[in-house]
Design a protein around this motif. Structure first.
Motif, PDB file in Angstrom:
ATOM      1  N   ALA A   1      54.004  42.333  -2.410  1.00 21.86           N
ATOM      2  CA  ALA A   1      53.923  40.950  -1.939  1.00 21.86           C
ATOM      3  C   ALA A   1      55.092  40.132  -2.473  1.00 21.86           C
ATOM      4  O   ALA A   1      55.675  39.291  -1.758  1.00 21.86           O
ATOM      5  CB  ALA A   1      52.597  40.336  -2.376  1.00 21.86           C
ATOM      6  N   ARG A   2      55.448  40.365  -3.727  1.00 21.27           N
ATOM      7  CA  ARG A   2      56.583  39.636  -4.310  1.00 21.27           C
ATOM      8  C   ARG A   2      57.882  39.973  -3.580  1.00 21.27           C
ATOM      9  O   ARG A   2      58.710  39.091  -3.303  1.00 21.27           O
ATOM     10  CB  ARG A   2      56.707  39.978  -5.791  1.00 21.27           C
TER      11      ARG A   2
ATOM     12  N   SER B   1      51.246  31.611  -0.534  1.00 20.92           N
ATOM     13  CA  SER B   1      51.675  32.454   0.598  1.00 20.92           C
ATOM     14  C   SER B   1      51.144  31.895   1.920  1.00 20.92           C
ATOM     15  O   SER B   1      51.842  31.889   2.952  1.00 20.92           O
ATOM     16  CB  SER B   1      51.172  33.888   0.403  1.00 20.92           C
TER      17      SER B   1
ATOM     18  N   ARG C   1      53.347  38.587   5.879  1.00 22.98           N
ATOM     19  CA  ARG C   1      53.056  39.882   5.244  1.00 22.98           C
ATOM     20  C   ARG C   1      52.601  39.682   3.787  1.00 22.98           C
ATOM     21  O   ARG C   1      51.662  40.327   3.316  1.00 22.98           O
ATOM     22  CB  ARG C   1      54.296  40.775   5.289  1.00 22.98           C
ATOM     23  N   ALA C   2      53.266  38.779   3.102  1.00 21.13           N
ATOM     24  CA  ALA C   2      52.892  38.512   1.711  1.00 21.13           C
ATOM     25  C   ALA C   2      51.498  37.905   1.629  1.00 21.13           C
ATOM     26  O   ALA C   2      50.712  38.209   0.725  1.00 21.13           O
ATOM     27  CB  ALA C   2      53.915  37.586   1.066  1.00 21.13           C
TER      28      ALA C   2
ATOM     29  N   PHE D   1      52.928  35.948  -7.944  1.00 23.19           N
ATOM     30  CA  PHE D   1      52.813  37.404  -7.749  1.00 23.19           C
ATOM     31  C   PHE D   1      53.398  38.176  -8.950  1.00 23.19           C
ATOM     32  O   PHE D   1      52.874  39.211  -9.363  1.00 23.19           O
ATOM     33  CB  PHE D   1      53.529  37.827  -6.457  1.00 23.19           C
TER      34      PHE D   1
ATOM     35  N   ASP E   1      58.182  40.911  -0.490  1.00 22.96           N
ATOM     36  CA  ASP E   1      58.160  40.243   0.823  1.00 22.96           C
ATOM     37  C   ASP E   1      58.524  38.770   0.690  1.00 22.96           C
ATOM     38  O   ASP E   1      59.270  38.215   1.510  1.00 22.96           O
ATOM     39  CB  ASP E   1      56.778  40.385   1.464  1.00 22.96           C
ATOM     40  N   MET E   2      57.994  38.128  -0.345  1.00 24.37           N
ATOM     41  CA  MET E   2      58.301  36.715  -0.540  1.00 24.37           C
ATOM     42  C   MET E   2      59.774  36.512  -0.897  1.00 24.37           C
ATOM     43  O   MET E   2      60.401  35.530  -0.482  1.00 24.37           O
ATOM     44  CB  MET E   2      57.408  36.123  -1.628  1.00 24.37           C
TER      45      MET E   2
END
Length: 273
Positions: free
Chosen positions: A82-83, A37, A104-105, A60, A85-86
């Motif tokens: 997080a995943r 990230s 963000r992630a 993630f 966001d990615m």
């Protein structure tokens, strides 16, 4: 009993060891996710951003599953966010938008590491408490098992005693049965001999009485010889007396018969004189 306690303790400890291994794997995956990230956010073009974003998504996703296995709900939710966001970073066409979601992630990745570390520490303290509880429980089980073993030994001893008493009783019954059979066989043989004596003795006594009567006639006795002796025996009487009793009975009848004859002959002589 100590072996039982050890087995119980190990069986309780193994799940805790497995849980720690899951946390270690989750932290490793979270570290990779955070690193990817960070690289995605620090890339200078959209292609590199999305390249590292793709690797971060995989990491993630792995953390999500591991966090769920070790019941770390917050870490699971953070890894999911997080995943997402990615994945959004991958879907953006512009460098700025893609980098925004990567940032963000990355921030969530740092938070994720803290949450997993906290969960692992909490589990470790619980494991210590559980270990003490398991040890105490194992000792209780060992004590209970030892008590059961002692009870089993007592029951086995009582069982052997009962078996010995039963065997002795059976031997006594067998001996009594043998004695009874021998007595009955002996009594049957004796009764058979009594019956034979009865038959022969009564015939002989009848002949003796007849001979005395004939002798009385030959001697010109005015009064014929008479005997009031009863020399017959019933089967029931034989059964209720011994062989010697039967013999004595007929001996006494002979004595009575001869004494009666002697008395009658003596009386007749006195009259003649």
């Amino acid at each position: 009993m100590k072996k039982i306690a050890l087995i119980v303790f190990l069986s309780c400890l193994i799940p805790q060891i497995n849980a720690q291994n899951i946390y270690d794997d989750a932290l490793t995956a979270a570290s990779y996710a955070y690193a990817h990230s960070k690289k995605a956010h620090g890339s200078n073009n959209v292609y590199h951003t999305q390249e590292y974003a793709d690797k971060a998504i995989e990491a993630f996703q792995k953390v999500e599953g591991l966090a769920e296995q070790c019941n770390c709900k917050k870490a699971n939710e953070t890894a999911y966010a997080a995943r997402v966001d990615m994945e959004s970073s991958l879907q953006e066409d512009t460098y700025e938008r893609s980098r925004f979601f990567a940032k963000r992630a990355k921030e969530l990745g740092s938070k994720l590491l803290e949450q997993l570390t906290s969960c692992q520490a909490s589990t470790g303290s619980y494991a210590q408490v559980d270990e003490e509880e398991y040890t105490e429980e194992a000792n209780d089980i060992a004590d209970a098992s030892e008590e059961v073993s002692l009870k089993q030994k007592e029951l086995e001893l009582k069982k052997r005693q009962l078996e010995l008493e039963q065997k002795q009783l059976e031997q006594e019954i067998a001996a009594q049965s043998k004695q009874k059979a021998e007595f009955e066989a002996k009594r049957a043989a004796e009764l058979k001999e009594q019956t034979l004596i009865k038959s022969k003795a009564e015939i002989a006594l009848q002949k003796l009485e007849n001979a005395l009567q004939e002798l009385s006639v030959v001697l010109n006795q005015e009064a014929p010889f008479e005997s009031q002796a009863d020399y017959s025996r019933s089967e029931s009487e034989l059964k209720n007396e011994s062989l010697d009793d039967t013999k004595n009975f007929y001996v006494n009848r002979v004595k009575e018969l001869t004494q009666t004859a002697m008395q009658q002959f003596a009386s007749s002589n006195m009259v003649d004189n």
